[in-house]
Design an enzyme around this catalytic site. Structure first.
Site, PDB file in Angstrom:
ATOM      1  N   LYS A  13       0.833  -1.217   0.000  1.00  0.00           N
ATOM      2  CA  LYS A  13       0.000   0.000   0.000  1.00  0.00           C
ATOM      3  C   LYS A  13       0.862   1.259   0.000  1.00  0.00           C
ATOM      4  O   LYS A  13       0.621   2.182  -0.770  1.00  0.00           O
ATOM      5  CB  LYS A  13      -0.936   0.039   1.226  1.00  0.00           C
ATOM      6  CG  LYS A  13      -1.920  -1.111   1.307  1.00  0.00           C
ATOM      7  CD  LYS A  13      -2.925  -0.916   2.431  1.00  0.00           C
ATOM      8  CE  LYS A  13      -2.324  -0.874   3.830  1.00  0.00           C
ATOM      9  NZ  LYS A  13      -1.726  -2.170   4.274  1.00  0.00           N
ATOM     10  N   ARG A  88      -9.571   0.957   9.325  1.00  0.00           N
ATOM     11  CA  ARG A  88      -9.149  -0.406   9.629  1.00  0.00           C
ATOM     12  C   ARG A  88     -10.219  -1.189  10.370  1.00  0.00           C
ATOM     13  O   ARG A  88     -10.010  -2.368  10.658  1.00  0.00           O
ATOM     14  CB  ARG A  88      -7.898  -0.345  10.509  1.00  0.00           C
ATOM     15  CG  ARG A  88      -6.617  -0.789   9.789  1.00  0.00           C
ATOM     16  CD  ARG A  88      -5.513  -0.608  10.773  1.00  0.00           C
ATOM     17  NE  ARG A  88      -4.313  -1.328  10.572  1.00  0.00           N
ATOM     18  CZ  ARG A  88      -3.218  -0.812  10.007  1.00  0.00           C
ATOM     19  NH1 ARG A  88      -3.236   0.367   9.466  1.00  0.00           N
ATOM     20  NH2 ARG A  88      -2.122  -1.517   9.980  1.00  0.00           N
ATOM     21  N   ARG A 127      11.597  -6.445   5.380  1.00  0.00           N
ATOM     22  CA  ARG A 127      11.436  -4.997   5.243  1.00  0.00           C
ATOM     23  C   ARG A 127      12.323  -4.255   6.246  1.00  0.00           C
ATOM     24  O   ARG A 127      12.508  -4.672   7.381  1.00  0.00           O
ATOM     25  CB  ARG A 127       9.974  -4.601   5.505  1.00  0.00           C
ATOM     26  CG  ARG A 127       9.762  -3.098   5.519  1.00  0.00           C
ATOM     27  CD  ARG A 127       8.329  -2.735   5.301  1.00  0.00           C
ATOM     28  NE  ARG A 127       7.507  -2.927   6.492  1.00  0.00           N
ATOM     29  CZ  ARG A 127       6.207  -2.656   6.522  1.00  0.00           C
ATOM     30  NH1 ARG A 127       5.584  -2.223   5.447  1.00  0.00           N
ATOM     31  NH2 ARG A 127       5.520  -2.848   7.621  1.00  0.00           N
ATOM     32  N   ARG A 160      11.442  -2.245  11.613  1.00  0.00           N
ATOM     33  CA  ARG A 160      10.320  -1.743  12.421  1.00  0.00           C
ATOM     34  C   ARG A 160      10.075  -2.687  13.581  1.00  0.00           C
ATOM     35  O   ARG A 160      10.120  -3.895  13.404  1.00  0.00           O
ATOM     36  CB  ARG A 160       9.057  -1.677  11.547  1.00  0.00           C
ATOM     37  CG  ARG A 160       8.750  -0.286  11.080  1.00  0.00           C
ATOM     38  CD  ARG A 160       7.628  -0.304  10.090  1.00  0.00           C
ATOM     39  NE  ARG A 160       6.368  -0.798  10.653  1.00  0.00           N
ATOM     40  CZ  ARG A 160       5.196  -0.672  10.018  1.00  0.00           C
ATOM     41  NH1 ARG A 160       5.141  -0.090   8.840  1.00  0.00           N
ATOM     42  NH2 ARG A 160       4.090  -1.132  10.554  1.00  0.00           N
ATOM     43  N   ARG A 171      -0.568  -9.219  13.600  1.00  0.00           N
ATOM     44  CA  ARG A 171      -1.148  -8.145  12.777  1.00  0.00           C
ATOM     45  C   ARG A 171      -2.033  -8.734  11.680  1.00  0.00           C
ATOM     46  O   ARG A 171      -3.061  -8.161  11.337  1.00  0.00           O
ATOM     47  CB  ARG A 171      -0.028  -7.290  12.176  1.00  0.00           C
ATOM     48  CG  ARG A 171       0.618  -6.370  13.218  1.00  0.00           C
ATOM     49  CD  ARG A 171       1.979  -5.896  12.807  1.00  0.00           C
ATOM     50  NE  ARG A 171       1.968  -5.035  11.648  1.00  0.00           N
ATOM     51  CZ  ARG A 171       3.001  -4.876  10.821  1.00  0.00           C
ATOM     52  NH1 ARG A 171       4.128  -5.537  11.020  1.00  0.00           N
ATOM     53  NH2 ARG A 171       2.911  -4.062   9.799  1.00  0.00           N
TER      54      ARG A 171
HETATM   55  P1  AMP Z   1       0.873   0.371   9.553  1.00  0.00           P
HETATM   56  O1  AMP Z   1       2.071   1.214   9.326  1.00  0.00           O
HETATM   57  O2  AMP Z   1      -0.313   0.824   8.738  1.00  0.00           O
HETATM   58  O3  AMP Z   1       1.144  -1.111   9.393  1.00  0.00           O
HETATM   59  O4  AMP Z   1       0.440   0.586  11.082  1.00  0.00           O
HETATM   60  C1  AMP Z   1       1.285   0.223  12.158  1.00  0.00           C
HETATM   61  C2  AMP Z   1       0.474   0.097  13.447  1.00  0.00           C
HETATM   62  O5  AMP Z   1      -0.120   1.363  13.773  1.00  0.00           O
HETATM   63  C3  AMP Z   1      -0.696  -0.868  13.383  1.00  0.00           C
HETATM   64  O6  AMP Z   1      -0.302  -2.215  13.630  1.00  0.00           O
HETATM   65  C4  AMP Z   1      -1.598  -0.313  14.486  1.00  0.00           C
HETATM   66  O7  AMP Z   1      -1.117  -0.658  15.763  1.00  0.00           O
HETATM   67  C5  AMP Z   1      -1.425   1.171  14.314  1.00  0.00           C
HETATM   68  N1  AMP Z   1      -2.415   1.739  13.352  1.00  0.00           N
HETATM   69  C6  AMP Z   1      -2.154   2.290  12.122  1.00  0.00           C
HETATM   70  N2  AMP Z   1      -3.284   2.689  11.525  1.00  0.00           N
HETATM   71  C7  AMP Z   1      -4.296   2.385  12.370  1.00  0.00           C
HETATM   72  C8  AMP Z   1      -5.714   2.525  12.319  1.00  0.00           C
HETATM   73  N3  AMP Z   1      -6.337   3.063  11.252  1.00  0.00           N
HETATM   74  N4  AMP Z   1      -6.437   2.087  13.382  1.00  0.00           N
HETATM   75  C9  AMP Z   1      -5.840   1.548  14.478  1.00  0.00           C
HETATM   76  N5  AMP Z   1      -4.515   1.377  14.585  1.00  0.00           N
HETATM   77  C10 AMP Z   1      -3.744   1.784  13.544  1.00  0.00           C
END
Ligand code: AMP
Length: 214
Positions: A13, A88, A127, A160, A171
Site C-alpha cells: 500500500k 481499519r 522490510r 520496524r 497483525r
Molecule cells: P501500519 O504502518 O499501517 O502497518 O500501522 C502500524 C500500526 O499502527 C498498526 O499495527 C496499528 O497498531 C497502528 N495503526 C495504524 N493505523 C491504524 C488505524 N487506522 N487504526 C488503528 N490502529 C492503527
C-alpha cells in the site's frame, strides 16, 4: 480524487501510495506513519499508542478518528487524498463516511491489494525502514546501502519493531478479524476494486492507474 488503499500489512500500500502521489499530486495519509512520528516525538498520543503498536494491535477507534478528522480538514486534503492504513475497522469506516459527508465533490474509490499470507510474512520480515524519514527498503528487492544509512536523508536504517515474525502473525490475525469486513462494507456500496499485489510494482501501479482514470 479520494482513494482508500485497503489490504493487509505488507501488500504494498505504501509503495503504491507514493507512486500515486507523484502522478496525481494528492497527499498520502498513512495513519501508521502519523502514529510512528508521535511515538518518536514521545507525545501523549505516542505514549498511548506505542505499547499497542508493539503488540500489533489496533489503536482505539476514537483516537484514530479524532486524529483523522483534523488531518483531513487541512488545506492540502481539500482536492483529495490517498488513505493508507485507514480505515481499519467498521466504526472507522462509518466515522470516515461522516467526515466526508460534510465535503463537496467526494467520489470515494476503494482499491484492495491482495497478496497471500506466506508472501506477506516473507516481505515483512525482510522490510527495513529509515528511522528518520520512513523510507522503505527490502533486503531482497531494494537492499539498503552497505553502510546502513538512508539514501534519502542519511538516517539510520532499522527494522520496524512490529516487523518481527510473531508480531506480523498477530497483525495478520487482527487484519482478518477487524479490517477484512471492510471489503464487504465497500463492495456493498459498489466502489470496491481488487488488484493482484503479487505482480511487480509497475504492473500493480498500471492497474491502479486504469482504475483511477476510469
Ligand atoms: P501500519 O504502518 O499501517 O502497518 O500501522 C502500524 C500500526 O499502527 C498498526 O499495527 C496499528 O497498531 C497502528 N495503526 C495504524 N493505523 C491504524 C488505524 N487506522 N487504526 C488503528 N490502529 C492503527
Amino acid at each position: 480524487m479520494h482513494l482508500i488503499l485497503l489490504g493487509a500489512p505488507g501488500v504494498g500500500k505504501g509503495t503504491q501510495a507514493k507512486k500515486i502521489v507523484e502522478k496525481f499530486n494528492i497527499p498520502q495519509i498513512s495513519t501508521g506513519d502519523i502514529l510512528r512520528k508521535e511515538v518518536r516525538e514521545e507525545t501523549e498520543l505516542g505514549k498511548k499508542a506505542k505499547a499497542i503498536m508493539e503488540r500489533g494491535e489496533l489503536v482505539p477507534d476514537d483516537i484514530i478518528l479524532n486524529m483523522m478528522e483534523k488531518r483531513l480538514n487541512e488545506p492540502d486534503c481539500q482536492k483529495g487524498f490517498i488513505l493508507d492504513g485507514f480505515p481499519r475497522t467498521i466504526p472507522q469506516a462509518e466515522g470516515l463516511d461522516k467526515i466526508l459527508q460534510n465535503k463537496e465533490n467526494v467520489k470515494l474509490k476503494v482499491i484492495e491489494i491482495f497478496v497471500p499470507e506466506e508472501e506477506i510474512v516473507r516481505r515483512l520480515t525482510s522490510r527495513r525502514i529509515c528511522s528518520v524519514c520512513g523510507r522503505d527498503y527490502n533486503l531482497i528487492l531494494t537492499p539498503p546501502p552497505a553502510n546502513g544509512k538512508c539514501e534519502s536523508c542519511g538516517g539510520e536504517i532499522i527494522q520496524r519493531y512490529d516487523d518481527k515474525e510473531e508480531t506480523i502473525r498477530n497483525r495478520l490475525k487482527v487484519y482478518n478479524q477487524q479490517t477484512e469486513p471492510l471489503i464487504h462494507y465497500y463492495s456493498k456500496k459498489g466502489n470496491l476494486y481488487r488488484v493482484n499485489g503479487l505482480n511487480n510494482v509497475e504492473d500493480v501501479f498500471k492497474e491502479i492507474e486504469n482504475i483511477l482514470d476510469s
